[in-house]
Design an enzyme around this catalytic site. Structure first.
Site, PDB file in Angstrom:
ATOM      1  N   ASN A  42      -3.609   0.052   3.420  1.00 11.50           N
ATOM      2  CA  ASN A  42      -2.817   0.644   2.157  1.00 11.50           C
ATOM      3  C   ASN A  42      -3.462   1.611   1.328  1.00 11.50           C
ATOM      4  O   ASN A  42      -2.946   2.288   0.562  1.00 11.50           O
ATOM      5  CB  ASN A  42      -2.387  -0.642   1.401  1.00 11.50           C
ATOM      6  CG  ASN A  42      -2.109  -0.292   0.112  1.00 11.50           C
ATOM      7  OD1 ASN A  42      -0.923  -0.065   0.010  1.00 11.50           O
ATOM      8  ND2 ASN A  42      -2.721  -0.399  -1.231  1.00 11.50           N
TER       9      ASN A  42
ATOM     10  N   SER B  94       4.812   7.164   3.766  1.00 15.94           N
ATOM     11  CA  SER B  94       5.674   7.394   2.503  1.00 15.94           C
ATOM     12  C   SER B  94       6.895   8.067   3.097  1.00 15.94           C
ATOM     13  O   SER B  94       6.802   8.684   4.123  1.00 15.94           O
ATOM     14  CB  SER B  94       4.716   8.287   1.633  1.00 15.94           C
ATOM     15  OG  SER B  94       5.581   8.820   0.826  1.00 15.94           O
TER      16      SER B  94
ATOM     17  N   TYR C 187      -0.367  16.052   0.942  1.00 15.49           N
ATOM     18  CA  TYR C 187      -0.042  14.551   0.822  1.00 15.49           C
ATOM     19  C   TYR C 187       1.110  14.125   1.928  1.00 15.49           C
ATOM     20  O   TYR C 187       1.131  13.343   2.599  1.00 15.49           O
ATOM     21  CB  TYR C 187       0.829  13.946  -0.690  1.00 15.49           C
ATOM     22  CG  TYR C 187       1.357  12.442  -0.775  1.00 15.49           C
ATOM     23  CD1 TYR C 187       0.290  11.553  -0.950  1.00 15.49           C
ATOM     24  CD2 TYR C 187       2.564  12.396  -0.624  1.00 15.49           C
ATOM     25  CE1 TYR C 187       0.614  10.253  -1.139  1.00 15.49           C
ATOM     26  CE2 TYR C 187       2.878  11.014  -0.728  1.00 15.49           C
ATOM     27  CZ  TYR C 187       2.089   9.970  -0.942  1.00 15.49           C
ATOM     28  OH  TYR C 187       2.581   8.720  -0.753  1.00 15.49           O
TER      29      TYR C 187
ATOM     30  N   LYS D  17       0.225  11.846   5.145  1.00 14.45           N
ATOM     31  CA  LYS D  17       1.256  10.659   5.479  1.00 14.45           C
ATOM     32  C   LYS D  17       2.082  10.793   6.846  1.00 14.45           C
ATOM     33  O   LYS D  17       2.322   9.731   7.292  1.00 14.45           O
ATOM     34  CB  LYS D  17       2.232  10.464   4.261  1.00 14.45           C
ATOM     35  CG  LYS D  17       1.640   9.822   2.757  1.00 14.45           C
ATOM     36  CD  LYS D  17       0.991   8.584   3.017  1.00 14.45           C
ATOM     37  CE  LYS D  17       0.540   7.977   1.735  1.00 14.45           C
ATOM     38  NZ  LYS D  17       0.037   6.578   2.067  1.00 14.45           N
TER      39      LYS D  17
END
Length: 260
Positions: free
Chosen positions: A89, A148, A162, A166
């Site tokens: 996580n 995500s 990002y 992901k």
């Protein structure tokens, strides 16, 4: 209880989605390892789990640093002798830098790129690597990686580093699922949308104008943002016996804002 006798590590479980996962696993009977980089957040989650009289171990460690990850897993082996479930996580968008805005790639400093790739992808790599060392001899294990919605459709609200990190997690998930299936190790991912997972997420949402909020919500068929507990329920399912024929998949948890 679904996870009685199981040992579960949730990285970044001091708050948000990680905390919700740790609490749910504990509620379902697991012995839980709570990891975070912030000692105070670990303490809060550990205290909550102790109320249910479950075995819990809090470990402060930076999941992006190999030495600290090795130390964490050595403590897990010493305390429990095994690891049944890993939830990767730990991650982030850059802590308010370029990774937290809609900048273009030509505007991203190298240090921001490295920071976000390290937080999301390297942590998943390092923790999976050490977990597999414990799971292979037992010929059993469940790994769930937190990706995500940005990995599935992109977004105007995060930088390209990002999205990239992901997305890479999904590729790693599929490859590990293929490689580890003969050892009884399942590897899956979840891809949450905008989840009100922390005080920071709440601030980001509240800072938007009412017009911006309504525009965002129009893109979500269910018409609302998600909660950490809703992600935790799906993670727990993937780690349960009910998911005995599921590996290498990504489950989208976004209220319908991305559909395939």
């Amino acid at each position: 209880m679904k996870f009685s006798g199981k040992v579960v590590l949730v990285t970044g479980s001091g708050q948000g989605i990680g905390r919700a996962c740790a609490l749910l696993f504990a509620c379902e009977g697991a012995s839980v390892v709570v990891n975070d980089i912030h000692a105070s957040l670990i303490e809060d989650t550990v205290k909550e789990i102790q109320r249910w009289e479950r075995k819990v171990l809090g470990i402060q460690a930076d999941a992006t640093t190999e030495d600290e990850v090795s130390r964490m897993f050595a403590r897990i082996k010493e305390a429990f002798g095994k690891l049944d479930v890993l939830v990767n996580n730990v991650g982030g968008s850059g802590g308010g830098g370029a990774g937290d805005t809609s900048v273009k790639i030509e505007e991203v400093p190298e240090e921001d790129w490295d920071k976000v790739i390290r937080a999301n992808l390297k942590s998943t790599f390092l923790c999976s690597k050490k977990a597999i060392e414990l799971m292979k001899p037992a010929r059993y294990g469940k790994i769930v990686n937190i990706s995500s919605r940005a990995a599935r459709r992109g977004t105007d609200h995060q930088g390209p580093q990002y999205h990239t990190s992901k997305s890479a997690i999904l590729g790693l998930t599929r490859q590990l699922a293929r490689d580890l299936a003969p050892f009884g190790i399942y590897v899956n991912a979840v891809a949450p949308g905008f989840i009100l997972s922390s005080a920071r997420a709440e601030r980001r949402w509240q800072q938007r104008t009412e017009e911006e909020k309504q525009s965002y919500l129009k893109d979500i068929p269910l018409g609302r943002l998600g909660k950490p507990e809703e992600v935790a329920q799906v993670v727990a399912f993937l780690c349960s016996d009910e998911a005995s024929y599921i590996t290498g998949v990504t489950i989208d948890i976004n209220g319908g804002s991305f559909m395939i």
